[in-house]
Design a protein around this motif. Structure first.
Motif, PDB file in Angstrom:
ATOM      1  N   ILE A 213     -50.476  24.555 -15.589  1.00  0.00           N
ATOM      2  CA  ILE A 213     -49.718  24.648 -14.335  1.00  0.00           C
ATOM      3  C   ILE A 213     -48.851  25.894 -14.349  1.00  0.00           C
TER       4      ILE A 213
ATOM      5  N   LEU B 272     -54.977  25.391 -11.999  1.00  0.00           N
ATOM      6  CA  LEU B 272     -54.865  24.009 -11.542  1.00  0.00           C
ATOM      7  C   LEU B 272     -56.108  23.154 -11.771  1.00  0.00           C
TER       8      LEU B 272
ATOM      9  N   ALA C 163     -44.207  21.721 -12.044  1.00  0.00           N
ATOM     10  CA  ALA C 163     -44.794  21.471 -10.727  1.00  0.00           C
ATOM     11  C   ALA C 163     -43.909  22.054  -9.627  1.00  0.00           C
TER      12      ALA C 163
ATOM     13  N   LEU D 187     -52.005  17.924  -6.832  1.00  0.00           N
ATOM     14  CA  LEU D 187     -51.087  17.808  -7.960  1.00  0.00           C
ATOM     15  C   LEU D 187     -50.122  16.644  -7.741  1.00  0.00           C
TER      16      LEU D 187
END
Length: 285
Positions: A79, A84, A175, A225
């Motif tokens: 990440i 991804l 994230a 995600l």
């Protein structure tokens, strides 16, 4: 009628088959997996028959957790590097590992209170509470607590591993930084902060996730995600719930061998929310 040539061919085939089964000069299945070491690592201390179950349950859980640490560490790195697709595969695997761990509690639940009582004195102060790998998982998922370093202070090597996870950005931290790199506003204090501090939910962070979830097609990777993180926390909650239920079934409300309150401590952990804004936005969408 069998000729000598037929016999020779048959004998040759037999010898070839025997050679395939001879692993004296090549690596075997047991060699590759080091099964001699793995299967000789169970050393019950009590005369209780059920202690073998207790040992195998926890050793196999630690093996699954080793893989979980491996996958989480790599996923966080992916990440950070905007890789991804690789991260999604790893995070999906983490969720499946947790499912394995949830299922394992049903095996331990076959141990009855008298059976556990027979072996409990031999455990001394050892407890799953002291699992360094579990602590790394919690820290990598964002549940930071400096007090949880203390159980590992007696082992510098374990303390170093746990402390590294405590000091590093968590999966959720990375994230949020990814969301910001994709042009969605995230409060600056969530992009650079003291990563050792517990995460505090933010309306600004929820607003960023709402931008993603209100237009999934425009932010497909970020939306994916968010759902991978939801899968992980969903599975983690089930793991914790099965843990507390199994402990209550086997020992009731006795204190844990490691000095915790046992069931009372585990129930408090059920209230911990790892990715709060991802859950809250479901109400606010």
């Amino acid at each position: 009628m069998t000729t000598s040539n037929d016999k020779s061919a048959t004998e040759r085939i037999v010898e070839e088959e025997k050679a395939k089964l001879d692993f004296s000069t090549s690596m075997s299945y047991g060699d590759y997996l080091h099964l001699d070491q793995v299967l000789s690592a169970q050393h019950p201390l009590s005369p209780a028959h059920d202690e073998m179950l207790f040992i195998v349950q926890h050793q196999t859980s630690e093996l699954w957790m080793k893989l979980m640490v491996h996958e989480l560490r790599a996923a966080i790195g992916c990440i950070r590097e905007d890789r991804l697709p690789d991260a999604f595969k790893m995070l999906a695997r983490v969720s499946r590992i947790m499912e394995q761990l949830v299922g394992a509690w049903s095996v331990l639940a076959t141990m009855t209170p008298p059976e556990y009582t027979a072996m409990r004195p031999y455990l001394a102060s050892s407890s799953g509470f002291q699992s360094a790998q579990y602590r790394c998982i919690e820290f990598m998922l964002g549940n930071k607590n400096a007090a949880m370093l203390k159980p590992h202070a007696h082992r510098p090597d374990l303390l170093e591993m746990v402390e590294a996870a405590w000091r590093a950005p968590s999966l959720y931290d990375e994230a949020l930084r990814l969301i910001a790199r994709n042009g969605i506003e995230v409060p600056a204090g969530y992009l650079q902060r003291d990563w050792t501090q517990p995460y505090v939910a933010s309306d600004g962070v929820e607003a960023a996730w709402l931008t993603v979830y209100r237009d999934p097609k425009a932010h497909w990777d970020l939306y994916q995600l968010g759902e991978k993180l939801t899968d992980i926390e969903d599975a983690f909650r089930l793991w914790r719930f099965r843990h507390v239920t199994t402990v209550e079934r086997v020992i009731g409300f006795k204190r844990g061998t490691g000095g915790t309150g046992g069931v009372s401590y585990l129930r408090k952990m059920l209230d911990v929310v790892l990715f709060p804004e991802i859950w809250k936005l479901r109400t606010d969408l």
